[in-house]
Design a protein around this motif. Structure first.
Motif, mmCIF file in Angstrom:
data_model
loop_
_atom_site.group_PDB
_atom_site.id
_atom_site.type_symbol
_atom_site.label_atom_id
_atom_site.label_comp_id
_atom_site.label_asym_id
_atom_site.label_seq_id
_atom_site.Cartn_x
_atom_site.Cartn_y
_atom_site.Cartn_z
ATOM 1 N N GLU A 1 0.819 -1.213 0.000
ATOM 2 C CA GLU A 1 0.000 0.000 0.000
ATOM 3 C C GLU A 1 0.854 1.266 0.000
ATOM 4 O O GLU A 1 0.454 2.301 -0.544
ATOM 5 C CB GLU A 1 -0.912 0.006 1.240
ATOM 6 N N PHE A 2 2.032 1.176 0.635
ATOM 7 C CA PHE A 2 2.912 2.348 0.776
ATOM 8 C C PHE A 2 4.318 1.966 0.317
ATOM 9 O O PHE A 2 5.252 1.836 1.131
ATOM 10 C CB PHE A 2 2.919 2.833 2.231
ATOM 11 N N PRO A 3 4.507 1.774 -0.992
ATOM 12 C CA PRO A 3 5.776 1.248 -1.507
ATOM 13 C C PRO A 3 6.973 2.162 -1.302
ATOM 14 O O PRO A 3 8.118 1.694 -1.350
ATOM 15 C CB PRO A 3 5.483 1.042 -2.998
ATOM 16 N N ASP A 4 6.732 3.442 -1.055
ATOM 17 C CA ASP A 4 7.857 4.375 -0.908
ATOM 18 C C ASP A 4 8.294 4.561 0.538
ATOM 19 O O ASP A 4 9.187 5.368 0.814
ATOM 20 C CB ASP A 4 7.470 5.736 -1.503
ATOM 21 N N VAL A 5 7.663 3.822 1.449
ATOM 22 C CA VAL A 5 7.999 3.951 2.876
ATOM 23 C C VAL A 5 8.764 2.720 3.330
ATOM 24 O O VAL A 5 8.471 1.595 2.898
ATOM 25 C CB VAL A 5 6.714 4.125 3.726
ATOM 26 N N ASN A 6 9.745 2.936 4.200
ATOM 27 C CA ASN A 6 10.551 1.835 4.726
ATOM 28 C C ASN A 6 9.660 0.779 5.382
ATOM 29 O O ASN A 6 8.811 1.086 6.225
ATOM 30 C CB ASN A 6 11.554 2.380 5.750
ATOM 31 N N GLU A 7 9.853 -0.483 4.988
ATOM 32 C CA GLU A 7 8.997 -1.566 5.469
ATOM 33 C C GLU A 7 9.087 -1.726 6.983
ATOM 34 O O GLU A 7 8.076 -1.905 7.673
ATOM 35 C CB GLU A 7 9.387 -2.871 4.772
ATOM 36 N N ARG A 8 10.303 -1.664 7.524
ATOM 37 C CA ARG A 8 10.474 -1.833 8.967
ATOM 38 C C ARG A 8 9.836 -0.672 9.725
ATOM 39 O O ARG A 8 9.274 -0.855 10.812
ATOM 40 C CB ARG A 8 11.964 -1.939 9.301
ATOM 41 N N ALA A 9 9.927 0.526 9.173
ATOM 42 C CA ALA A 9 9.312 1.673 9.823
ATOM 43 C C ALA A 9 7.798 1.520 9.880
ATOM 44 O O ALA A 9 7.159 1.860 10.883
ATOM 45 C CB ALA A 9 9.691 2.954 9.082
#
Length: 365
Positions: A145-153
């Motif tokens: 859903e939010f590909p530009d955000v760090n996955e761990r964050a």
């Protein structure tokens, strides 16, 4: 409000009495967890050992039943770490601890760039309403859903901001390595109270760990500025002065045994709150020995108590059918201490490794 002086030994015995470490007590698992105001549960096994050392006749199935029935839950609470709490305490105090969890998001630093929590959290809530999920699953779905955000964050923000409870399983210690999380209201049938009950949380802390200072309460909870809370509660409390000169607060009728009360040999598991719940931990471990409690990767070692104070660390390992418990004293122990510690260690090894046919206790230099 009266002020008296408490010796270090008197402070030690008062704390051990609250922690059910002067004698094993007969009570239920939920009652014990509530009396302790939670048990740190970074890993699933330590609370089982912590209850074994505090309760008479405790069986692992007692805790598993309390978890399965929802009377006790495992969730992120004090200091932003996983704890076992009674469901009632979780619902009552989760909101009071939200500032601690919010502050924990600061560790993300640059990894949080581009993350809009107002957009992320509703999506995460919807995903968890559909079904309990592991964080590996949740992160992957959020990343889509939010590909530009760090996955761990993304995963860490959800863990800190949404009231989540780990779903127990039939695993030996109640949870698998990668457990599923559910929304609190889905698991318990109601959401946490919207009222930040900080005063009540501090009173419960004193009942479980007092007498204690404002700095002690802050170290246990992770909340700042608790001196203001204790000052507001002052008319309901009793004040003491510790040997260090620091003001200590307590509930007027809380147990404060005679300093000469015998304290039996006891084994505490890794991460036990007894060694973490005070800024000044000399009531249970000397400053000289305190550095030996924590490993380089911040694990808190299992400790053993002799005459009420931490005298060393211990480890339990099993190879095939042999369980070996190793004592690592901070300094030489008298023969009487070793005899009592060995007997207690054998009982602990038998509880923790019931399939072992050979139990060994080894005292290292």
């Amino acid at each position: 409000m009266t002020t008296d002086t408490l010796t270090l030994r008197a402070l030690n015995r008062a704390t051990l009495a609250r922690q059910m470490l002067l004698a094993r007590e007969e009570t239920s698992v939920p009652a014990a967890v509530g009396r302790l105001c939670g048990m740190q549960a970074q890993e699933p096994r330590p609370p089982f050992l912590g209850l074994w050392t505090r309760l008479r006749g405790f069986a692992a199935g007692d805790l598993r039943a309390a978890l399965d029935g929802g009377a006790v839950v495992r969730a992120t609470m004090m200091r932003g770490t996983l704890h076992l709490m009674t469901a009632a305490d979780y619902l009552a105090f989760r909101t009071a601890l939200q500032p601690v969890l919010d502050a924990g998001l600061k560790v993300l630093g640059a990894r949080a760039e581009g993350m809009d929590l107002d957009a992320v959290l509703p999506v995460a809530r919807r995903l968890l309403e559909e079904s309990p999920r592991t964080f590996n699953e949740t992160r992957a779905l959020l990343q889509a859903e939010f590909p530009d955000v760090n996955e761990r964050a993304l995963g860490f923000a959800v863990r800190m901001r949404l009231p989540l409870i780990m779903v127990p399983t039939a695993d030996r210690w109640g949870f698998p390595r990668s457990a599923r999380f559910a929304l609190a209201e889905s698991r318990l049938g109601e959401a946490p109270s919207g009222t930040p009950a900080v005063d009540e949380l501090v009173l419960r802390y004193l009942a479980a760990f007092g007498p204690a200072s404002a700095a002690d309460a802050q170290a246990w909870s992770g909340l700042p500025a608790l001196a203001e809370v204790l000052d507001r509660l002052r008319p309901r409390l009793r004040a003491f002065t510790g040997e260090s000169g620091r003001e200590l607060f307590d509930l007027p009728d809380a147990p404060r045994p005679d300093p000469d009360t015998p304290a039996p040999a006891r084994f505490l598991p890794e991460f036990d709150n007894l060694v973490l719940a005070h800024a000044d931990r000399t009531r249970v471990i000397s400053e000289a020995h305190r550095p030996g409690l924590t490993t380089k990767n911040l694990r808190v070692r299992a400790t053993f108590l002799w005459d009420g104070f931490a005298r060393g660390t211990w480890e339990l390992e099993r190879k095939r059918k042999t369980a070996t418990l190793r004592l690592r004293p901070f300094e030489p122990l008298p023969r009487g201490a070793l005899e009592e510690l060995t007997a207690e260690a054998e009982s602990l090894a038998a509880f923790a490794e019931p399939e072992a046919t050979d139990l060994q206790v080894v005292t290292e230099p």
